[in-house]
Design an enzyme around this catalytic site. Structure first.
Site, PDB file in Angstrom:
ATOM      1  N   ARG A 163      35.129 -50.310  74.654  1.00 10.86           N
ATOM      2  CA  ARG A 163      34.112 -48.975  74.582  1.00 10.86           C
ATOM      3  C   ARG A 163      34.720 -47.656  75.289  1.00 10.86           C
ATOM      4  O   ARG A 163      34.174 -46.638  75.089  1.00 10.86           O
ATOM      5  CB  ARG A 163      32.940 -49.490  75.293  1.00 10.86           C
ATOM      6  CG  ARG A 163      32.144 -50.437  74.735  1.00 10.86           C
ATOM      7  CD  ARG A 163      31.000 -51.153  75.834  1.00 10.86           C
ATOM      8  NE  ARG A 163      30.532 -52.596  75.459  1.00 10.86           N
ATOM      9  CZ  ARG A 163      29.411 -52.812  75.184  1.00 10.86           C
ATOM     10  NH1 ARG A 163      28.648 -52.298  75.739  1.00 10.86           N
ATOM     11  NH2 ARG A 163      29.286 -54.125  74.676  1.00 10.86           N
TER      12      ARG A 163
ATOM     13  N   LYS B  66      61.441 -64.663  66.617  1.00 11.83           N
ATOM     14  CA  LYS B  66      62.263 -63.469  67.313  1.00 11.83           C
ATOM     15  C   LYS B  66      61.343 -63.347  68.673  1.00 11.83           C
ATOM     16  O   LYS B  66      62.370 -62.766  69.460  1.00 11.83           O
ATOM     17  CB  LYS B  66      61.702 -62.252  66.675  1.00 11.83           C
ATOM     18  CG  LYS B  66      62.405 -62.074  65.123  1.00 11.83           C
ATOM     19  CD  LYS B  66      61.836 -60.822  64.839  1.00 11.83           C
ATOM     20  CE  LYS B  66      61.895 -60.599  63.188  1.00 11.83           C
ATOM     21  NZ  LYS B  66      60.921 -60.047  62.436  1.00 11.83           N
TER      22      LYS B  66
ATOM     23  N   GLU C  23      49.647 -54.255  72.008  1.00 13.79           N
ATOM     24  CA  GLU C  23      49.902 -53.179  71.270  1.00 13.79           C
ATOM     25  C   GLU C  23      49.055 -52.144  71.809  1.00 13.79           C
ATOM     26  O   GLU C  23      47.858 -51.967  71.145  1.00 13.79           O
ATOM     27  CB  GLU C  23      49.882 -53.247  69.746  1.00 13.79           C
ATOM     28  CG  GLU C  23      51.148 -54.439  69.539  1.00 13.79           C
ATOM     29  CD  GLU C  23      50.555 -55.457  68.485  1.00 13.79           C
ATOM     30  OE1 GLU C  23      49.616 -55.172  68.219  1.00 13.79           O
ATOM     31  OE2 GLU C  23      51.267 -56.323  68.294  1.00 13.79           O
TER      32      GLU C  23
ATOM     33  N   ASP D  60      50.577 -67.890  66.828  1.00 11.52           N
ATOM     34  CA  ASP D  60      51.102 -69.415  66.091  1.00 11.52           C
ATOM     35  C   ASP D  60      51.120 -70.396  67.086  1.00 11.52           C
ATOM     36  O   ASP D  60      51.411 -70.335  68.271  1.00 11.52           O
ATOM     37  CB  ASP D  60      52.570 -69.125  65.546  1.00 11.52           C
ATOM     38  CG  ASP D  60      52.449 -68.321  64.442  1.00 11.52           C
ATOM     39  OD1 ASP D  60      51.542 -68.432  63.601  1.00 11.52           O
ATOM     40  OD2 ASP D  60      53.454 -67.668  64.159  1.00 11.52           O
TER      41      ASP D  60
ATOM     42  N   TYR E  91      55.847 -72.475  65.893  1.00 11.74           N
ATOM     43  CA  TYR E  91      56.508 -71.200  65.942  1.00 11.74           C
ATOM     44  C   TYR E  91      57.932 -71.222  66.264  1.00 11.74           C
ATOM     45  O   TYR E  91      58.990 -70.652  65.714  1.00 11.74           O
ATOM     46  CB  TYR E  91      55.745 -70.316  67.019  1.00 11.74           C
ATOM     47  CG  TYR E  91      56.421 -68.937  67.240  1.00 11.74           C
ATOM     48  CD1 TYR E  91      56.058 -67.896  66.269  1.00 11.74           C
ATOM     49  CD2 TYR E  91      57.152 -68.620  68.180  1.00 11.74           C
ATOM     50  CE1 TYR E  91      56.528 -66.626  66.427  1.00 11.74           C
ATOM     51  CE2 TYR E  91      57.574 -67.330  68.440  1.00 11.74           C
ATOM     52  CZ  TYR E  91      57.302 -66.319  67.224  1.00 11.74           C
ATOM     53  OH  TYR E  91      58.068 -65.106  67.444  1.00 11.74           O
TER      54      TYR E  91
ATOM     55  N   SER F 188      34.373 -54.244  77.272  1.00 13.01           N
ATOM     56  CA  SER F 188      34.283 -53.001  78.268  1.00 13.01           C
ATOM     57  C   SER F 188      35.498 -52.190  77.971  1.00 13.01           C
ATOM     58  O   SER F 188      35.115 -50.864  78.181  1.00 13.01           O
ATOM     59  CB  SER F 188      34.355 -53.664  79.708  1.00 13.01           C
ATOM     60  OG  SER F 188      33.397 -54.630  79.934  1.00 13.01           O
TER      61      SER F 188
END
Lengths: 452, 211
Positions: free
Chosen positions: B121, B183, B144, B134, B176, B118
């Site tokens: 789109r 990090k 992002e 991981d 991880y 949704s």
């Protein structure tokens, strides 16, 4: 400024080098230092005031070195605290939410809470908003008839364990609204009513401990440890150690001092006693302390009946959450343990049945399987954690770390890093709880039908 | 193997270290999909102050680039209050955000962050290729965010903008937290990139300063 920064840098280095001077009590003070040193390059040098209370190391030279730095910082404190009184930012909402949850239904109708940050190390309550603060907080024109503004030392804004002190300030507002201290005051015989403001302070402490439980005592003990003179009293405030004595007594009466909680509370209390040593002041007042404390406790119970009280159940939950914290697990919501086990059993059974069923049979039993899955999903409801448990879990966790003396945490920077992480987890948890609560509280809003 | 809804529930209710922990799990009923679980938008965002920098040079000294990256990203704090206006992501703008949920993955599960159809789109991207998580990861997941649409998007805390899918693997022997140069383990909130900490940059920095 550059000179002070340079001095602070030396001070940090110094602390790292002689980390051995950090006794258990001093370890806790590092909490404050951490914030101070983190912020020192960001115009908040005035917070330095608090390091005046660091116990002196045994060797004279070291002591001198520390003292000169402290005095320089204290001087900066005076200069800067005069330049800025009000915070530049709006208060962090999560603290406000935490208080809303901590004092359900006890704030009289029409009252509103606001929170402001202070650039000096102080916690306070103010019954009204100043014009300046109204502007800062973006206060709306439809003002309620009464406000309570709580002030939090900005240095503690990211340290949820110290938010507990706001409960005392909240107690001031409630004590006034419910006329609690007037009742205690009237019940005293006239010759005993010396320093009437003391009653106000004891009452507000009593309210805070009943709502928050051990977290309030621990936060208060830390403040007492940091104070230059915990036996000092004034007309407005009784000595810190005396207030702590009442808190300990009240926790005992509440019956929540057991197991790990008892160990933590006793531990902090003991640290304060050690700090005071034999410097107890002469009793120049005429209170019958036991009687007064009992009277205050009783009046608070009577007047704030609807108030939430810290209970045995809360203690157990906080200890459980502290265990999770030590494993680095977040603690913002939880599924009841029994229910969790039962859901897991049901899910495993359904998975097994699905695997064993042949394709033909599966078509026939599809309705049954879907029904069982829906039942499992319906049963899976996570509760948001009570922020009060989070605060208490924070103190238990912190104490655990101090006692454990993790060899990996020997340097100040390791310790700082650990504090930063746990404080962030605690703060995020309280924030998530508030969002969880709001989403759930407003679930009645029209929604589309679920496919499940 | 991709976990289905029942397997996800089974993992969420285990009482050992193979449990998936998602906190807060506000409403499983609305968050659970056939093979994924929706995650919500958190309160912290970081946007790039484009006007202040010409470029980021990772070959500068670590103690120089670190504050540079910090300054490069402006922190925006929002709260769960629609009157507050939410966070506006303008067309073509890139911002970092994070899940409201703090997630702990066991050592035998990897996860993938995916957008929800949704939102996709209307042009919202929730990750720019960094959507793999991981085994053994603990922390909030970073979004992002990018608005590929033509109109600004107003985003609010608590919205379900993405989903997590879980993949069962053999137990990782190097999860991880034990990975070299980890990090972002234990991050709570939106953390800016620490790309400059990659060891290759150490070598490049050394070479760059060599006569």
């Amino acid at each position: 400024m550059a000179l002070v920064l340079e001095r602070f840098f030396r001070f940090t280095t110094y602390l790292e080098e002689v980390s051995l001077i950090c006794s258990d009590a001093e370890r806790q003070l590092v909490n404050f230092l951490t914030e101070l040193l983190n912020q020192v390059d960001e115009r908040y040098i005035n917070r330095a005031r608090r390091i005046l209370s660091i116990p002196k190391p045994s060797e004279a030279e070291e002591s001198d070195a520390i003292e000169s730095l402290i005095l320089a910082a204290a001087h900066m404190d005076t200069l800067l605290s005069e330049t800025e009184v009000f915070p530049r930012q709006r208060p962090p909402l999560e603290v406000y939410d935490f208080l809303e949850k901590a004092f359900p239904e006890v704030l009289p109708n029409g009252w509103q809470l606001a929170l402001a940050l202070l650039p000096i190390y102080n916690f306070a309550a103010d019954p009204d908003l100043t014009e300046r603060l109204k502007k800062r907080l973006g206060w709306m024109p439809e003002q309620p008839p009464k406000h309570v503004v709580l002030y939090l030392a900005e240095i503690e804004r990211n340290n949820p364990t110290m938010w507990a002190l706001l409960a005392h300030e909240m107690g001031h507002a409630l004590g006034e609204a419910k006329e609690i201290w007037q009742t205690v005051y009237v019940s005293q015989t006239p010759q005993k009513v010396e320093r009437p403001y003391w009653i106000t302070e004891f009452v507000t402490d009593n309210i805070a401990i009943k709502v928050l439980g051990p977290a309030y005592l621990c936060a208060f003990a830390l403040v007492t440890l940091l104070d230059d003179n915990p036996t000092h009293y004034s007309d407005s405030h009784p000595a810190l150690y005396k207030r702590l004595e009442m808190l300990k007594q009240e926790l005992d009466l509440m019956g929540v001092l057991e197991g790990r909680t008892k160990e933590v509370v006793d531990g902090y209390y003991q640290l304060v006693l050690e700090r005071i040593g034999d410097k107890l002041p002469d009793a120049d007042w005429k209170y019958n302390w036991d009687d007064l404390f009992r009277r205050i406790g009783k009046t608070v119970n009577m007047k704030i009946k609807r108030g939430r009280k810290f209970s045995e159940q809360d203690r157990k939950r906080s200890e459980f959450l502290a265990d999770l914290l030590q494993k680095g697990t977040p603690i913002s919501s939880f599924l009841d343990e029994k229910r969790c086990r039962s859901i897991n059993e049901k899910a495993k059974q359904l998975l097994g049945d699905l695997k064993e069923t042949t394709t033909v049979n599966r078509q026939n039993r599809l309705g049954e399987f879907k029904g069982r899955l829906n039942e499992i999903i319906d049963d899976f409801v996570e509760e948001s954690t009570d922020p009060i448990w989070v605060l208490n879990a924070g103190w238990l966790d912190r104490w655990g770390k101090i006692k454990e003396r993790d060899p990996g945490l020997e340097s100040l920077s390791d310790w700082q890093e650990w504090l930063r992480k746990t404080d962030t987890i605690l703060k995020k948890s309280v924030e998530a709880i508030s969002i969880h609560e709001k989403l759930r509280r407003n679930k009645d809003a029209p929604q589309r039908a679920s496919n499940y | 193997m991709l976990l289905n809804e029942l397997q996800i529930i089974e993992r969420l209710t285990r009482d050992n270290e193979t449990r998936i922990s998602i906190k807060p799990l506000i409403d499983l009923k609305s968050q659970l999909g056939p093979s994924s679980i929706d995650v919500r938008l958190g309160t912290e965002f970081k946007v790039i102050r484009r006007q202040e920098y010409t470029h980021l040079n990772p070959l500068r000294k670590l103690d120089e680039i670190k504050p540079d990256v910090k300054r490069y990203a402006e922190e925006v704090l929002t709260k769960f209050d629609p009157r507050d206006g939410g966070f506006v992501l303008h067309p073509g703008e890139f911002a970092l955000g994070s899940t409201l949920e703090y997630i702990c993955l066991p050592n035998d599960l990897a996860a993938r962050l995916e957008g929800r159809s949704s939102w996709s789109r209307i042009g919202l991207m929730v990750h720019v290729t960094g959507g793999f998580i991981d085994p053994g990861f603990h922390g909030t997941i970073t979004f992002e965010l990018c608005n590929l649409g033509k109109v600004p998007l107003q985003l609010y805390v608590g919205l379900r903008v993405a989903q997590l899918a879980f993949y069962e693997t053999l137990e990782s022997l190097k999860p991880y937290p034990e990975k070299m140069y980890t990090k972002y383990f234990g991050q709570a909130g939106t953390m800016a990139s620490r790309f400059y900490e990659d060891y290759e940059f150490d070598i490049l920095r050394k070479l760059a300063t060599k006569d």
